[in-house]
Design a protein around this motif. Structure first.
Motif, mmCIF file in Angstrom:
data_model
loop_
_atom_site.group_PDB
_atom_site.id
_atom_site.type_symbol
_atom_site.label_atom_id
_atom_site.label_comp_id
_atom_site.label_asym_id
_atom_site.label_seq_id
_atom_site.Cartn_x
_atom_site.Cartn_y
_atom_site.Cartn_z
ATOM 1 N N ALA A 148 0.824 -1.212 0.000
ATOM 2 C CA ALA A 148 0.000 0.000 0.000
ATOM 3 C C ALA A 148 0.857 1.260 0.000
ATOM 4 O O ALA A 148 2.000 1.267 0.460
ATOM 5 C CB ALA A 148 -0.923 0.000 1.216
ATOM 6 N N ASP A 149 0.252 2.329 -0.516
ATOM 7 C CA ASP A 149 0.905 3.640 -0.454
ATOM 8 C C ASP A 149 0.662 4.311 0.895
ATOM 9 O O ASP A 149 1.478 5.105 1.350
ATOM 10 C CB ASP A 149 0.358 4.523 -1.583
ATOM 11 C CG ASP A 149 0.676 3.943 -2.954
ATOM 12 O OD1 ASP A 149 1.741 4.274 -3.497
ATOM 13 O OD2 ASP A 149 -0.140 3.139 -3.462
ATOM 14 N N ARG A 150 -0.473 4.000 1.509
ATOM 15 C CA ARG A 150 -0.791 4.494 2.841
ATOM 16 C C ARG A 150 -1.567 3.426 3.591
ATOM 17 O O ARG A 150 -2.324 2.650 3.004
ATOM 18 C CB ARG A 150 -1.641 5.769 2.793
ATOM 19 C CG ARG A 150 -0.916 7.029 2.351
ATOM 20 C CD ARG A 150 0.070 7.525 3.419
ATOM 21 N NE ARG A 150 0.628 8.826 3.080
ATOM 22 C CZ ARG A 150 1.623 9.032 2.228
ATOM 23 N NH1 ARG A 150 2.148 7.982 1.596
ATOM 24 N NH2 ARG A 150 2.090 10.236 1.991
ATOM 25 N N VAL A 151 -1.376 3.385 4.925
ATOM 26 C CA VAL A 151 -2.128 2.485 5.792
ATOM 27 C C VAL A 151 -2.898 3.340 6.796
ATOM 28 O O VAL A 151 -2.311 4.191 7.463
ATOM 29 C CB VAL A 151 -1.206 1.509 6.546
ATOM 30 C CG1 VAL A 151 -2.016 0.624 7.497
ATOM 31 C CG2 VAL A 151 -0.404 0.657 5.570
ATOM 32 N N ILE A 152 -4.206 3.113 6.881
ATOM 33 C CA ILE A 152 -5.022 3.800 7.877
ATOM 34 C C ILE A 152 -5.259 2.838 9.037
ATOM 35 O O ILE A 152 -5.757 1.726 8.845
ATOM 36 C CB ILE A 152 -6.375 4.259 7.300
ATOM 37 C CG1 ILE A 152 -6.158 5.279 6.175
ATOM 38 C CG2 ILE A 152 -7.252 4.863 8.392
ATOM 39 C CD1 ILE A 152 -7.445 5.717 5.485
ATOM 40 N N ALA A 153 -4.894 3.260 10.251
ATOM 41 C CA ALA A 153 -5.148 2.481 11.462
ATOM 42 C C ALA A 153 -6.279 3.141 12.239
ATOM 43 O O ALA A 153 -6.377 4.375 12.274
ATOM 44 C CB ALA A 153 -3.891 2.412 12.323
ATOM 45 N N VAL A 154 -7.136 2.337 12.868
ATOM 46 C CA VAL A 154 -8.311 2.900 13.541
ATOM 47 C C VAL A 154 -7.992 3.460 14.920
ATOM 48 O O VAL A 154 -8.856 4.063 15.564
ATOM 49 C CB VAL A 154 -9.436 1.851 13.657
ATOM 50 C CG1 VAL A 154 -9.971 1.485 12.281
ATOM 51 C CG2 VAL A 154 -8.966 0.611 14.404
ATOM 52 N N SER A 155 -6.758 3.277 15.383
ATOM 53 C CA SER A 155 -6.353 3.828 16.680
ATOM 54 C C SER A 155 -4.834 3.873 16.737
ATOM 55 O O SER A 155 -4.144 3.237 15.928
ATOM 56 C CB SER A 155 -6.891 2.967 17.831
ATOM 57 O OG SER A 155 -6.336 1.660 17.778
ATOM 58 N N ASN A 156 -4.311 4.604 17.704
ATOM 59 C CA ASN A 156 -2.863 4.619 17.908
ATOM 60 C C ASN A 156 -2.378 3.264 18.404
ATOM 61 O O ASN A 156 -1.246 2.857 18.125
ATOM 62 C CB ASN A 156 -2.493 5.711 18.911
ATOM 63 C CG ASN A 156 -2.725 7.108 18.352
ATOM 64 O OD1 ASN A 156 -2.518 7.362 17.166
ATOM 65 N ND2 ASN A 156 -3.183 8.023 19.197
ATOM 66 N N LEU A 157 -3.240 2.565 19.145
ATOM 67 C CA LEU A 157 -2.933 1.205 19.580
ATOM 68 C C LEU A 157 -2.666 0.308 18.373
ATOM 69 O O LEU A 157 -1.667 -0.415 18.317
ATOM 70 C CB LEU A 157 -4.115 0.661 20.400
ATOM 71 C CG LEU A 157 -4.043 -0.784 20.877
ATOM 72 C CD1 LEU A 157 -3.011 -0.931 21.983
ATOM 73 C CD2 LEU A 157 -5.408 -1.255 21.379
ATOM 74 N N THR A 158 -3.555 0.376 17.381
ATOM 75 C CA THR A 158 -3.390 -0.422 16.165
ATOM 76 C C THR A 158 -2.187 0.056 15.355
ATOM 77 O O THR A 158 -1.441 -0.760 14.799
ATOM 78 C CB THR A 158 -4.668 -0.334 15.317
ATOM 79 O OG1 THR A 158 -5.774 -0.815 16.091
ATOM 80 C CG2 THR A 158 -4.550 -1.164 14.050
#
Length: 438
Positions: free
Chosen positions: A209-219
């Motif tokens: 991927a060019d970018r990864v979106i995480a749903v939290s700082n934990l993730t």
């Protein structure tokens, strides 16, 4: 801006929070002038398409025989155990008769592409025994969708590991930037005893991927430390909650007992056994309390046996899996909502409970704890603290009213429109970076 999005589920047919998040997100993106084409393995036709166009992958004809090398490579990396299932290529009897006649008459293959045969796969869209095979075939269909939509999308967005191969295939066909969304990692689902095949897909998707979106700082931290993804590529965008257009009147309770609710998959990750242990401690102090476990999962029998051994079966209710309006009614009936997750990347259900004016108790090991001040936070393993928190909220009305009122005020400010604006910014950054490389 136009987005080709790959998901696995979409309301009203959902198995968990992923579908709910995708729905809120696509609505928010539409309000941020982003046009979304949402591809899913199996659509039922009753999905809300006011804000998004839903494409049923089971209706897409994929080319075989001259499959692009990217999709072929993905398939070669997968190993399958064959089982009897409905996921087979098919043509109608009328189509077969027409093509067979043409073949007999001309000697040509039945399709118009030389040696290429078209096949349509009927995906179950479930999480069953043939899941890995469906994931791989979904990638083949995704490549065909990207080829068909050439020039009609600017960026690709894939949700969770189930769709990562589909995102990679679409990127290889189209050359468009890929954004993958990590809603839950294999470490969240399985602890340290991870499924290595699932982990490999997650890692491949995030590195491609060019970018990864995480749903939290934990993730985000797990993605960086456990998967080796460069930190500059991983962006945190917290989930939000959508307020129902028609909340409806609260249902009649028919009893005076307090109601404490757990709603989620009854699996290790969600911590249902800690909820049961805390319930037993509360009932030793306050007898007029009922505990509701709404959901299903592989720990169901274990939990039922434990409830029986503790002698609290007359105070415990198992509703099975709830969806849609039933979830909302359950929250309206509740006095306290508890989410004791062992590892929760985010956790939308506490937001839904707070939206219904219910005070919530959440584990400190959850991503949603990062955005909530007016939720009681305990370690998932500390059943004494969990029991004390439940006791306090059901025994002291002023405390309960304060958490409910402040929680509702807090959750009202967590809007999908704002989360979608951040996601749009991620798209723009990925597109700009790709343009700079050209």
């Amino acid at each position: 801006m136009r987005v080709l999005m790959f998901g696995w589920e979409f309301p009203p047919h959902i198995a968990g929070g992923l579908g709910t998040a995708c729905y809120g997100m696509t609505r928010g993106l539409a309000r941020n002038d982003v046009e979304v084409t949402f591809v899913m393995p199996h659509a039922y036709g009753d999905e809300d398409q006011r804000f998004v166009r839903v494409v049923n992958a089971s209706d897409v004809e994929a080319l075989f025989g001259s499959v692009d090398s990217g999709s072929e490579e993905l398939l070669q990396k997968m190993s399958f155990i064959r089982i009897d299932s409905n996921m087979v290529p098919y043509v109608s009897p009328e189509e077969y008769a027409e093509y067979h006649e043409k073949y007999v008459r001309t000697g040509q293959r039945v399709w118009e592409h030389g040696d290429v045969w078209k096949r349509r796969y009927v995906f179950s869209g479930k999480y069953g025994a043939n899941l890995m095979e469906e994931v791989a075939r979904y990638a083949v269909v995704a490549a065909q969708v990207a080829r068909y939509m050439e020039g009609r999308f600017d960026v690709i967005h894939a949700h969770d590991w189930l769709t990562y191969f589909a995102g990679i295939a679409a990127k290889r066909v189209s050359g468009k930037p890929l954004v993958v969304h990590m809603h839950a990692t294999e470490y969240d689902r399985s602890g340290e005893n991870i499924n290595t095949q699932t982990y490999a897909i997650e890692r491949a998707g995030m590195h491609a991927a060019d970018r990864v979106i995480a749903v939290s700082n934990l993730t985000r931290n797990i993605v960086i430390t456990k998967y080796g993804v460069p930190p500059e590529k991983v962006v945190t965008v917290h989930n939000a909650v959508r307020f129902a257009e028609n909340q409806g009147a609260a249902p009649e309770r028919g009893l005076d007992d307090k109601i404490v609710t757990f709603l989620g998959r009854i699996t290790y990750q969600k911590g249902p056994d800690y909820f049961v242990e805390a319930a037993a401690k509360v009932l030793r102090r306050v007898p007029n309390v009922r505990f509701v476990m709404a959901g299903s999962g592989d720990m169901m029998n274990h939990v039922i046996r434990r409830v029986a051994r503790l002698g609290i079966a007359d105070r415990f209710h198992f509703t099975g899996f709830l969806r849609g309006d039933d979830v909302h009614r359950m929250f309206q009936l509740s006095d306290v909502y508890v989410m004791p997750s062992v590892s929760e990347p985010f956790g939308i259900s506490p937001l839904e409970a707070m939206r219904s004016n219910v005070p919530v108790i959440i584990s400190k090991q959850s991503g949603v704890a990062e955005v909530l001040d007016y939720a009681v936070k305990v370690d998932y393993w500390d059943v004494d603290a969990m029991a004390d928190a439940i006791y306090g909220l059901i025994t002291y009305p002023a405390l309960s009213r304060m958490f409910a009122a402040k929680g509702l005020e807090e959750v009202t400010n967590l809007k999908w429109n704002d989360a979608a604006a951040k996601i749009k910014a991620v798209y723009e950054a990925a597109i700009a970076e790709q343009n700079n490389r050209k």
